[in-house]
Design a protein around this motif. Structure first.
Motif, mmCIF file in Angstrom:
data_model
loop_
_atom_site.group_PDB
_atom_site.id
_atom_site.type_symbol
_atom_site.label_atom_id
_atom_site.label_comp_id
_atom_site.label_asym_id
_atom_site.label_seq_id
_atom_site.Cartn_x
_atom_site.Cartn_y
_atom_site.Cartn_z
ATOM 1 N N GLU A 54 0.635 1.091 1.287
ATOM 2 C CA GLU A 54 2.080 1.315 1.239
ATOM 3 C C GLU A 54 2.693 0.163 0.453
ATOM 4 O OE1 GLU A 54 3.870 3.791 1.921
ATOM 5 O OE2 GLU A 54 5.909 3.097 2.322
ATOM 6 N N SER A 55 3.591 0.467 -0.489
ATOM 7 C CA SER A 55 4.171 -0.619 -1.282
ATOM 8 C C SER A 55 5.597 -0.323 -1.704
ATOM 9 C CB SER A 55 3.298 -0.937 -2.485
ATOM 10 O OG SER A 55 2.885 0.225 -3.129
ATOM 11 N N PRO A 56 6.567 -0.635 -0.842
ATOM 12 C CA PRO A 56 7.966 -0.427 -1.186
ATOM 13 C C PRO A 56 8.453 -1.437 -2.233
ATOM 14 C CG PRO A 56 7.783 -1.515 0.945
ATOM 15 C CD PRO A 56 6.391 -1.154 0.525
ATOM 16 N N PHE A 71 12.601 -3.126 4.487
ATOM 17 C CA PHE A 71 11.190 -2.774 4.727
ATOM 18 C C PHE A 71 10.472 -3.980 5.335
ATOM 19 C CE2 PHE A 71 12.585 -0.383 0.931
ATOM 20 C CZ PHE A 71 12.347 0.909 1.344
ATOM 21 N N ARG A 92 8.728 -6.489 -4.736
ATOM 22 C CA ARG A 92 7.844 -5.457 -4.192
ATOM 23 C C ARG A 92 6.885 -6.081 -3.190
ATOM 24 N NH1 ARG A 92 4.823 -0.570 -7.456
ATOM 25 N NH2 ARG A 92 5.088 0.855 -5.716
ATOM 26 N N SER A 135 3.363 -5.116 -0.860
ATOM 27 C CA SER A 135 2.301 -4.105 -0.735
ATOM 28 C C SER A 135 1.295 -4.481 0.339
ATOM 29 C CB SER A 135 1.519 -3.978 -2.049
ATOM 30 O OG SER A 135 2.383 -3.791 -3.127
ATOM 31 N N GLN A 179 6.351 -3.173 9.356
ATOM 32 C CA GLN A 179 6.479 -1.720 9.200
ATOM 33 C C GLN A 179 5.611 -1.224 8.042
ATOM 34 O OE1 GLN A 179 10.625 -0.263 8.710
ATOM 35 N NE2 GLN A 179 9.787 1.044 7.111
ATOM 36 N N THR A 180 5.647 -1.955 6.911
ATOM 37 C CA THR A 180 4.821 -1.589 5.748
ATOM 38 C C THR A 180 3.346 -1.635 6.135
ATOM 39 O OG1 THR A 180 6.515 -2.460 4.270
ATOM 40 C CG2 THR A 180 4.304 -2.212 3.357
#
Lengths: 462, 447
Positions: free
Chosen positions: A189-191, A203, A171, A173, A207-208
């Motif tokens: 934002e945290s994909p 990701f 992950r 963030s 971009q994040t």
């Protein structure tokens, strides 16, 4: 991870006072993380955990003990403690011959966490910091972090099951603070995915970082959300968490058995708009809540919970399923070997529909368009929920206009499901941590862009 | 858990292995927990568990690496130390980081808080099981409108820890705790309300079963028939649990780390009036009544009482050693994890009983629980907008219950709008205390 004979002897010890069922769960987990704050990589950390949880079931009672000592002596002493806690008195039950269960992985992991140099990982944090700050001078502070983990489990029980699994998660963030005339605002934002470092190809850190920074900046311009009852359009991926909380929990068989679910006794009934199909699928490849087997050794599977608005089934773990004489649906999960498993969701989503998402907005004369929700809370017994909205826009005459802040969505899960009147043909998911009885497990939730014809919006505007 | 070596000896060994300019902090701990959950008159689960762990912080030339493991096995401890050393290589140096030295801890002496009860280890498991079963029966019997109990449990734990640094700090601590909790289900299936009740203490005999049962039942029953209220500006009375939650948000913005990094709504406000004149906000982990009481913070600094706000004026912030160096001051003994935080914050209680506080306002919303705290509030921007459940209060007594509503203000505004502080100071699990609070105005959103 351990010799099968040692496990068999441990199960025999667990059942020596009698009992209906015994299980050994062994977990080995390594994690690493790093955080950048105020322009500097502040801390790099790692952790390791290894141990066994042993449970013995006698009638309605489960005895449980755990140990970090995986020697045969350590396991025996934990097995004795679990047997003592279960207070069995029935005859001794034999441990069956093991048959190893294998499950096809849903996807391949490419870049294992330990295979990537830490310098590459912390460099990604610096890239994120630079990208967020490049969004403008109003970005006053940035923090970024990554966390990855490798978890291996082995489950063996007195029914003769033995099965193992490996779960890799990563992950990334970013949190940005923007400053302006209205004070400070934040964006996050945290994909996350059940994959290795290749997460950053899907990701990229830049971009994040941009998403987080723009979210903070847009709030500087935002005006307070209008209070009242309005149509609410939830962008793909953004609203899944709402249905996870407000409907998903009520479909967990343990809550149903505790009389704490609005969906109790309603299988076969129309509980949602006929446009709604809700699925929980632990085999949704790469998703944050995916795995091969659950923490009781049952294979993850696709479970349709609501089909065309009709309630079809609940989610089950091993013990609830045994009581009903049926099979687990692969939803028995635990946070660590130190916890007892219970019914948990995996990747829970509303299936896509047929409407173009653009048409959903243009069909809405006045309403709220939600791009990102924060956490929320739900009373599973009543289905009442409240969700904070972290990014939203006003819809006026079918077009998006002003950014909004301080919006809350308030409603009832069952009512919201019935009020869904437009369902898009797009789809996205969101990664989160689901908490229940003090245990947190990774889950994802998803949905197409959709409209709820009326929800209460709590805001500070008129 | 084959051997039971003394924790202080283990921690000294780890810290003693520092080489050259390296600094090492070793924190080791051991615990024993029991948990009983009952459902419908029988034991659903009984957990008995021992656990142990180590966390090692290594600082080399201002670079900080951390590693932890859930075991005190010597081989695992050695591997964990190497992990921490390796991690430190990849962090970036900071002139203010580095372990505390004894000279930086100020003159405070660690208080003797007596948080350990020997008798807990002697209580038979059967007695703990019986207590959870008795609680379930008591909830069912507390009110005829209670139709079931969603969960009823007893738990206790005994934990010991030792912290040693290569810079000469040693801190040893141990504590016991016990708790009871139950969730009541009230009303017909078509309209279920739930209510939670609990009691906490240092050992089983501290627990008040009747209180927990009545609390669970009352909190569920009094919400029956709740409807959505009209949108309006209204005075709000916060229940002690809710008041504690709001207070914790405010106090978290008074940590020096968030202030120094530009993430606090209270940055640069020392000496200014940030609260109503009746507000004295105090952080005091040396009070043994506090559930979060501790003689040492997580850097091994003795804890102390910190008067954060006096008569509404902000005196200062909570510090650990790193933020104190950056801010050219001394630590307040508030290191929490690797950051800064409060453990036992409270408002000095006011003169009014709960009844008198209710009677002090003609019309108000009593908030029993809030939801969506993490998404609806921000200690950076000060936003505060959360879901609320509770009852209307008219002429000093409860009127109709409300649900599906939100209350909104901002955290700085709430602090200024505190009109009355109840005398009912209640220490709560998770640290900090609550009391009934009257806030002069909030925006209530409903229909």
């Amino acid at each position: 991870m351990l010799d099968e004979d040692v496990i068999r002897r441990t199960l025999a010890t667990a059942l020596k006072r009698g009992g209906d069922f015994a299980e050994v769960f062994i977990e080995e987990k390594t994690s690493s993380s790093a955080s950048l704050d105020d322009g500097r990589v502040e801390e790099v950390s790692s952790s390791r955990r290894r141990g066994a949880g042993i449970r013995v079931v006698v009638g309605e009672t489960t005895g449980f003990a755990h140990t970090a000592d995986l020697s045969e002596e350590g396991l025996r002493s934990a097995a004795e403690a679990a047997a003592g806690a279960a207070q069995g008195s029935a005859g001794v039950r034999d441990v069956g011959a093991f048959s190893r269960k294998t499950v096809e992985p849903t996807h391949e992991v490419r870049d294992y966490p330990e295979s990537i140099d830490k310098e590459i990982k912390v460099e990604a944090l610096r890239r994120a910091d630079a990208a967020a700050r490049a969004e403008g001078g109003a970005i006053a502070q940035v923090s970024a972090s990554y966390a990855d983990s490798r978890r291996r489990i082995l489950v063996a029980n007195s029914d003769g099951l033995i099965a193992g699994d490996e779960q890799i998660r990563t992950r990334f963030s970013v949190n940005a603070v923007a400053t302006g005339d209205t004070g400070l605002q934040t964006g996050t934002e945290s994909p996350g995915r059940t994959v290795g470092w290749e997460l950053l190809e899907e990701f990229p850190p830049e971009q994040t970082a941009q998403i987080a920074a723009r979210r903070a900046l847009s709030k500087l311009e935002a005006r307070p959300a209008p209070s009242g009852k309005w149509p609410v359009v939830l962008k793909k991926g953004a609203g899944g968490v709402l249905f996870h909380e407000a409907c998903g929990h009520g479909l967990e068989a343990d809550l149903v058995a505790r009389d704490a679910s609005i969906f109790k006794g309603r299988v076969g009934e129309q509980v949602a708009s006929s446009l709604v199909t809700v699925v929980d699928d632990g085999r949704l490849a790469r998703e944050w809540g995916a795995y091969g087997i659950d923490d009781e050794g049952a294979a993850a599977q696709r479970n349709v919970l609501i089909e065309d608005g009709v309630l079809t089934d609940y989610m089950w773990d091993l013990l609830r399923a045994r009581k009903e004489g049926r099979k687990s649906t692969g939803n028995g999960r635990r946070e660590t070997y130190m916890n007892l498993p219970m019914v948990r969701m995996t990747n829970t989503f509303l299936e896509r529909g047929e409407t173009d998402p653009e048409d959903i907005i243009s069909a809405t004369p006045y309403g709220i368009y939600c791009v990102a929700l924060g956490g929320g809370q739900v009373n599973t017994a009543t289905g009442d929920f409240v969700f904070g909205v972290t990014e939203a826009y006003l819809i006026e005459n079918g077009v998006l206009t002003a950014p909004l802040r301080n919006a809350q969505l308030i409603g009832n899960g069952a009512e919201a499901l019935r009020a869904i009147d437009l369902v898009g043909n797009d789809f996205d998911t969101w990664a989160g941590t689901c908490g229940k009885d003090g245990q947190g497990v990774p889950v994802s939730s998803g949905q197409p862009t959709l409209r709820v014809s009326e929800l209460t919006v709590g805001g500070t505007g008129a | 858990m084959t051997s039971k070596r003394d924790l202080l000896v283990i921690a000294r060994e780890i810290a003693g292995s520092a080489r050259g300019s390296e600094q090492i902090e070793a924190r080791v701990g051991r615990g024993r927990d029991t948990e009983v959950e009952v459902l419908r008159g029988s034991v659903e689960s009984l957990t008995v568990a021992e656990s142990e762990g180590v966390t090692i912080r290594v600082v080399i030339d201002g670079r900080q690496g951390v590693a932890s493991a859930g075991s005190l096995d010597p081989e695992i401890v050695a591997a964990t130390l190497e992990d921490a050393r390796d991690n430190a290589r990849f962090a970036e140096p900071d002139e203010f980081s580095g372990l505390a030295t004894p000279g930086e801890l100020g003159n405070a002496v660690a208080p003797d808080l007596n948080l350990w009860r020997d008798d807990l280890a002697l209580i038979p498991t059967e007695q703990k099981v019986e207590m959870a079963l008795e609680l379930e029966r008591a909830v069912l019997g507390a009110n005829s409108l209670v139709r079931g109990v969603e969960s009823s449990s007893y738990g206790d734990g005994a934990n010991e820890s030792a912290l040693v640094t290569s810079t000469g700090i040693e801190a040893v601590h141990r504590r016991t705790s016990a708790s009871l909790g139950a969730s009541a289900l009230a009303g017909p299936e078509s309209e279920t309300q739930t209510g939670y009740g609990f009691s906490v203490g240092r050992t089983l005999s501290d627990l008040d079963l009747e209180y927990a049962a009545n609390q669970a039942a009352n909190r569920a029953v009094r919400l029956l028939g709740a409807t959505q209220p009209k949108t309006q500006h209204i005075p709000v009375i916060l229940d002690p649990l809710v008041a504690r939650t709001v207070l914790a948000l405010i106090v978290s913005a008074l940590g020096a780390e968030s202030v120094q990094k530009g993430r606090s709504m209270f940055a640069g406000r020392t000496g200014e009036e940030i609260g109503s004149p009746i507000v004295d906000l105090i952080e005091d982990p040396t009070n043994p009544e506090a559930f979060g009481a501790t003689p040492f913070d997580s850097e091994g600094a003795p804890t102390r009482r910190v008067d954060l706000v006096t008569a509404g004026v902000l005196n200062g912030y909570l510090h650990n050693v790193t933020t104190a160096r950056r801010g050219k001051t001394v630590t307040t003994g508030s290191a929490l994890g690797s950051g800064v935080g409060a453990r036992a914050a409270y408002l000095r209680p006011g003169p009014l009983s709960v009844e008198e506080l209710f009677a002090s306002v003609p019309h108000a919303l009593y908030v029993q629980s809030v939801s969506g705290i993490h998404s609806g509030t921000s200690t950076v921007s000060g936003d505060f907008s959360v879901g609320a459940e509770g009852l209307m209060v008219r002429d000093g007594v409860f009127a109709e219950p409300v649900r599906e509503a939100t209350i909104a203000s901002t955290l700085p505004r709430i602090l200024l709008d505190i009109a009355q502080i109840g005398s009912d100071l209640t220490w709560l699990p998770g640290g900090g205390a609550g009391m009934t609070l009257l806030i002069s105005d909030m925006m209530l959103s409903g229909s």
